[in-house]
Design an enzyme around this catalytic site. Structure first.
Site, PDB file in Angstrom:
ATOM      1  CG  MET A  34      -3.063   4.286  -8.907  1.00  0.00           C
ATOM      2  SD  MET A  34      -2.617   2.743  -8.101  1.00  0.00           S
ATOM      3  CE  MET A  34      -1.726   3.345  -6.687  1.00  0.00           C
ATOM      4  N   GLY A  40       0.811  17.413  -6.322  1.00  0.00           N
ATOM      5  CA  GLY A  40       1.779  16.746  -7.201  1.00  0.00           C
ATOM      6  C   GLY A  40       1.106  16.286  -8.490  1.00  0.00           C
ATOM      7  CG  HIS A  41      -1.880  13.229  -8.434  1.00  0.00           C
ATOM      8  ND1 HIS A  41      -2.183  13.080  -7.102  1.00  0.00           N
ATOM      9  CD2 HIS A  41      -1.388  12.033  -8.838  1.00  0.00           C
ATOM     10  CE1 HIS A  41      -1.895  11.849  -6.713  1.00  0.00           C
ATOM     11  NE2 HIS A  41      -1.411  11.191  -7.749  1.00  0.00           N
ATOM     12  N   GLY A 152       5.130  11.253 -12.512  1.00  0.00           N
ATOM     13  CA  GLY A 152       5.965  11.968 -11.541  1.00  0.00           C
ATOM     14  C   GLY A 152       7.327  11.309 -11.388  1.00  0.00           C
ATOM     15  CE  LYS A 154       6.508  10.036  -3.105  1.00  0.00           C
ATOM     16  NZ  LYS A 154       5.828   8.815  -3.581  1.00  0.00           N
ATOM     17  CG  ASP A 155       5.968   6.717  -7.745  1.00  0.00           C
ATOM     18  OD1 ASP A 155       6.091   6.032  -6.729  1.00  0.00           O
ATOM     19  OD2 ASP A 155       5.056   7.564  -7.886  1.00  0.00           O
ATOM     20  CB  SER A 190       3.289  10.454  -1.166  1.00  0.00           C
ATOM     21  OG  SER A 190       2.703   9.167  -1.112  1.00  0.00           O
ATOM     22  CB  SER A 191      -1.980   9.263  -2.522  1.00  0.00           C
ATOM     23  OG  SER A 191      -1.988   9.926  -3.752  1.00  0.00           O
ATOM     24  NE  ARG A 192       0.853   3.325  -0.669  1.00  0.00           N
ATOM     25  CZ  ARG A 192       1.109   2.938  -1.931  1.00  0.00           C
ATOM     26  NH1 ARG A 192       1.987   3.605  -2.663  1.00  0.00           N
ATOM     27  NH2 ARG A 192       0.496   1.888  -2.447  1.00  0.00           N
TER      28      ARG A 192
HETATM   29  O1  PAF Z   1       1.986   6.110 -10.066  1.00  0.00           O
HETATM   30  C1  PAF Z   1       0.808   5.693 -10.027  1.00  0.00           C
HETATM   31  O2  PAF Z   1      -0.108   6.359  -9.515  1.00  0.00           O
HETATM   32  C2  PAF Z   1       0.482   4.323 -10.605  1.00  0.00           C
HETATM   33  O3  PAF Z   1       1.517   3.434 -10.385  1.00  0.00           O
HETATM   34  C3  PAF Z   1       0.101   4.378 -12.079  1.00  0.00           C
HETATM   35  C4  PAF Z   1       1.252   4.847 -12.943  1.00  0.00           C
HETATM   36  C5  PAF Z   1      -1.101   5.300 -12.286  1.00  0.00           C
HETATM   37  C6  PAF Z   1      -0.299   2.976 -12.566  1.00  0.00           C
HETATM   38  O4  PAF Z   1      -1.371   2.465 -11.844  1.00  0.00           O
END
Ligand code: PAF
Length: 283
Positions: A34, A40-41, A152, A154-155, A190-192
């Protein structure tokens, strides 16, 4: 200075590039994000580049996975900085559609994931979240038609949900989970994290520290459920508002009473001020 990735604003142009790469015998990886990209990305892009000759990163803040009152409008949007990071990481493509490309006029299909999506963790607090994630990930995988996709750890519940829908819907993309990247003090990237006030940022690493201590206690013989309950109480006393901290079977995410039912994953979600943090570790 590295080459900027090719930007695809619509599904057709992405598919065209993918078809050309495939015709040249190249494997393609997709990294759905997103945006608001952090290290991390980039570790997902690096993992993708090791596996495939071509890597596409999608950037789409998916409205259907946010409930009313969540941070959809406030979610950080940093497209130019994201592109610079993707160039540096040598991604080949960036799929950055407008919402109308993903959800055109008349769009009305829903995806209702079961199994790990109903484990009683994130879904208890964000009931709309996984249906929205499942919908957009099924669409992105179908749109990109990549050989591999990277997410990731993380989720962790999200990763389990994605593995489930890919298996259940016969999506021919192989899913890879990538280990969580952490700050030096243990806080999961995390982006947050940018929402954390200075004092909360100083407090936040306690989440990972307590997960590690609890995992060590379980490894040394503590009962998983009790150890998790004690950890949750400790976080509560330290000022976190804990949504859940639980020991679950690592593959099914089912509740776990004894270590013999393992492998075990500890999963937590807790709020510090207005920021909701999630994390998990393998016991
Ligand atoms: O983990 C994320 O950033 C989002 O949930 C994803 C997998 C890109 C779906 O919008």
């Amino acid at each position: 200075m590295s080459d900027a990735p090719q930007i695809f604003r619509d599904i057709a142009s992405m598919r065209h590039a993918v078809a050309q790469w495939r015709a040249a015998g190249e494997k393609i990886a997709l990294v759905p994000t997103m945006g608001a990209l952090h290290a991390g990305h980039i570790s997902l892009v690096e993992a993708a580049r090791k596996k495939a000759r071509r890597t596409i990163v999608s950037i789409f803040v998916n409205p259907t996975q946010f409930a009313a009152g969540e941070d959809f409008s406030a979610y950080p949007r940093t497209f130019d900085a994201d592109l610079a990071k993707l160039a540096e990481a040598r991604a080949d493509g960036c799929f950055a559609p407008q919402a109308r490309e993903i959800y055109p006029e008349g769009f009305s299909t829903k995806v209702t994931p079961g199994g790990p999506a109903l484990a009683g963790l994130e879904d208890r607090f964000r009931p709309d979240h996984f249906p929205g994630v499942a919908l957009v990930v099924a669409k992105l995988l179908n749109q990109a038609q990549a050989d591999f996709a990277f997410f990731g750890e993380k989720d962790f519940q999200q990763l389990a949900v994605i593995r489930r829908i890919v298996a259940d819907l016969d999506i021919p993309t192989r899913i890879f989970g990538v280990e969580t990247l952490r700050e030096a003090d243990g806080l999961a990237l995390s982006s947050r994290n940018i929402y954390l006030e200075a004092e909360e940022r100083a407090q936040a690493p306690l989440l990972a520290r307590i997960l590690n201590e609890t995992a060590a206690a379980i490894r040394s013989g503590a009962a998983p459920e009790e150890a998790a309950a004690q950890a949750s109480a400790k976080l509560g006393s330290a000022g976190f508002a804990v949504d859940y901290l639980e020991a679950r079977q690592a593959e099914t995410l089912a509740p776990i009473a004894s270590r013999e039912e393992g492998p075990i994953r500890l999963l937590v979600a807790a709020r510090l001020g207005k920021t909701r943090l999630i994390d998990n570790i393998l016991v």
